[in-house]
Design a protein around this motif. Structure first.
Motif, PDB file in Angstrom:
ATOM      1  N   GLU A 263      10.161 -40.039  25.391  1.00 27.81           N
ATOM      2  CA  GLU A 263       9.396 -41.287  25.400  1.00 27.81           C
ATOM      3  C   GLU A 263       9.770 -42.180  24.222  1.00 27.81           C
ATOM      4  O   GLU A 263       9.795 -43.407  24.328  1.00 27.81           O
ATOM      5  CB  GLU A 263       7.910 -40.939  25.351  1.00 27.81           C
ATOM      6  CG  GLU A 263       6.962 -42.124  25.383  1.00 27.81           C
ATOM      7  CD  GLU A 263       5.518 -41.680  25.341  1.00 27.81           C
ATOM      8  OE1 GLU A 263       4.636 -42.522  25.566  1.00 27.81           O
ATOM      9  OE2 GLU A 263       5.256 -40.474  25.073  1.00 27.81           O
ATOM     10  N   HIS A 264      10.077 -41.566  23.087  1.00 24.97           N
ATOM     11  CA  HIS A 264      10.471 -42.305  21.884  1.00 24.97           C
ATOM     12  C   HIS A 264      11.932 -41.999  21.604  1.00 24.97           C
ATOM     13  O   HIS A 264      12.308 -40.852  21.368  1.00 24.97           O
ATOM     14  CB  HIS A 264       9.583 -41.907  20.702  1.00 24.97           C
ATOM     15  CG  HIS A 264       8.137 -42.212  20.916  1.00 24.97           C
ATOM     16  ND1 HIS A 264       7.581 -43.437  20.630  1.00 24.97           N
ATOM     17  CD2 HIS A 264       7.143 -41.439  21.419  1.00 24.97           C
ATOM     18  CE1 HIS A 264       6.292 -43.406  20.932  1.00 24.97           C
ATOM     19  NE2 HIS A 264       5.999 -42.216  21.416  1.00 24.97           N
ATOM     20  N   SER A 265      12.742 -43.032  21.649  1.00 24.48           N
ATOM     21  CA  SER A 265      14.183 -42.847  21.493  1.00 24.48           C
ATOM     22  C   SER A 265      14.753 -44.042  20.759  1.00 24.48           C
ATOM     23  O   SER A 265      14.196 -45.151  20.797  1.00 24.48           O
ATOM     24  CB  SER A 265      14.832 -42.707  22.880  1.00 24.48           C
ATOM     25  OG  SER A 265      16.215 -42.505  22.780  1.00 24.48           O
ATOM     26  N   SER A 266      15.857 -43.833  20.083  1.00 26.92           N
ATOM     27  CA  SER A 266      16.503 -44.923  19.350  1.00 26.92           C
ATOM     28  C   SER A 266      17.933 -45.085  19.817  1.00 26.92           C
ATOM     29  O   SER A 266      18.491 -44.209  20.478  1.00 26.92           O
ATOM     30  CB  SER A 266      16.470 -44.642  17.837  1.00 26.92           C
ATOM     31  OG  SER A 266      17.170 -43.451  17.545  1.00 26.92           O
TER      32      SER A 266
ATOM     33  N   HIS B 227       7.597 -36.344  27.023  1.00 31.31           N
ATOM     34  CA  HIS B 227       6.783 -37.094  26.071  1.00 31.31           C
ATOM     35  C   HIS B 227       6.670 -36.293  24.782  1.00 31.31           C
ATOM     36  O   HIS B 227       6.771 -35.065  24.787  1.00 31.31           O
ATOM     37  CB  HIS B 227       5.403 -37.379  26.658  1.00 31.31           C
ATOM     38  CG  HIS B 227       5.458 -38.082  27.974  1.00 31.31           C
ATOM     39  ND1 HIS B 227       5.600 -39.455  28.098  1.00 31.31           N
ATOM     40  CD2 HIS B 227       5.422 -37.606  29.250  1.00 31.31           C
ATOM     41  CE1 HIS B 227       5.631 -39.786  29.369  1.00 31.31           C
ATOM     42  NE2 HIS B 227       5.538 -38.680  30.093  1.00 31.31           N
TER      43      HIS B 227
ATOM     44  N   ARG C  98      10.131 -40.472  13.376  1.00 31.20           N
ATOM     45  CA  ARG C  98       8.746 -40.392  13.834  1.00 31.20           C
ATOM     46  C   ARG C  98       8.006 -39.238  13.152  1.00 31.20           C
ATOM     47  O   ARG C  98       6.844 -39.376  12.773  1.00 31.20           O
ATOM     48  CB  ARG C  98       8.712 -40.234  15.361  1.00 31.20           C
ATOM     49  CG  ARG C  98       7.330 -40.465  15.955  1.00 31.20           C
ATOM     50  CD  ARG C  98       7.424 -40.746  17.441  1.00 31.20           C
ATOM     51  NE  ARG C  98       6.109 -41.012  17.993  1.00 31.20           N
ATOM     52  CZ  ARG C  98       5.476 -40.202  18.844  1.00 31.20           C
ATOM     53  NH1 ARG C  98       6.055 -39.085  19.252  1.00 31.20           N
ATOM     54  NH2 ARG C  98       4.278 -40.504  19.300  1.00 31.20           N
TER      55      ARG C  98
END
Length: 237
Positions: free
Chosen positions: A120-123, A144, A172
């Motif tokens: 869900e959180h990616s760069s 997630h 994060r």
């Protein structure tokens, strides 16, 4: 008094990393995951996808848990590629982070459409950058990353006066730690990247070291170097 190591990686990764660090350093390792991986309900439709992009071991494990079929995959680093091969994928490592992965995929000039399976959180905007470079790439969230609190054991070592080596692997997690922790223990930060170190912010530390590459072996080397520096067996650069 010898230091301890506090690990905050997701449970599966923390367990393997903790065993390695305990064996190499001889130090006690406290595990307090600050993120919990939760699989999505289903895989996306992969019918017209020629090749996968996997940028974490969590992505590989989730793909396996969702019964993804054997395919070829570009993987961010060797550890991810090894996990991918273990579940039957034809995988190759592409440099260790998004900054090196994207140009290497472009250089490889794959045919067909790619699919980046990510958290869900990616760069890195991998799918967008590849598409703009002429390699059509989709992306789908298959897991997630839910934030967790520090365990009672972690809070206890943070409240003590014993030096604490703190390897942090993602921005994060670094930001979550800085949000939660009010340490009395002298902290020795080992960050996987400059981005991780920046996310850690201004929380007081006795020393900060950044791994020379964004991969697991480099992080272990940085932890060992920090321990030597801490114990007076080596000198800062």
């Amino acid at each position: 008094m010898r230091p301890s190591i506090l690990l905050t990686r997701p449970a599966a990764e923390s367990e393997a990393t903790g065993r390695a660090l305990a064996k190499i350093t001889g130090l006690p390792v406290i595990e307090s995951p600050l993120m919990q991986v939760r699989s999505a309900a289903n895989l996306p439709d992969l019918t017209d996808i020629a090749q996968l992009i996997l940028t974490s071991r969590n992505g590989v494990q989730t793909y396996a848990a969702l019964s993804g079929p054997p395919r070829s995959a570009f993987c961010v680093g060797e550890a991810t590629a090894e996990d991918a091969r273990a579940i039957g994928l034809d995988a190759c490592a592409m440099g260790g982070d998004a900054a090196t992965m994207v140009p290497r995929i472009i250089e490889a000039a794959p045919s067909g459409t790619l699919m980046h399976l990510r958290g869900e959180h990616s760069s890195g905007n991998i799918a967008q950058r590849l598409t703009e470079a002429g390699i059509p790439t989709h992306e789908a969230v298959i897991y997630h990353q839910d934030l967790l609190d520090l365990t009672a054991e972690a809070q206890a070592v943070l409240a003590a006066r014993t030096p604490l080596i703190l390897p942090l692997y993602s921005p994060r997690t670094a930001a979550r730690f800085a949000e939660l922790a009010r340490p009395r223990a002298p902290l020795y930060l080992v960050a996987m990247s400059r981005a991780v170190e920046r996310a850690f912010g201004d929380l007081p530390t006795r020393d900060r070291m950044i791994a020379d590459a964004p991969d697991a072996p480099s992080m272990i080397r940085a932890v060992v170097a920090t321990l030597r520096r801490l114990e007076g067996m080596g000198r800062p650069d």
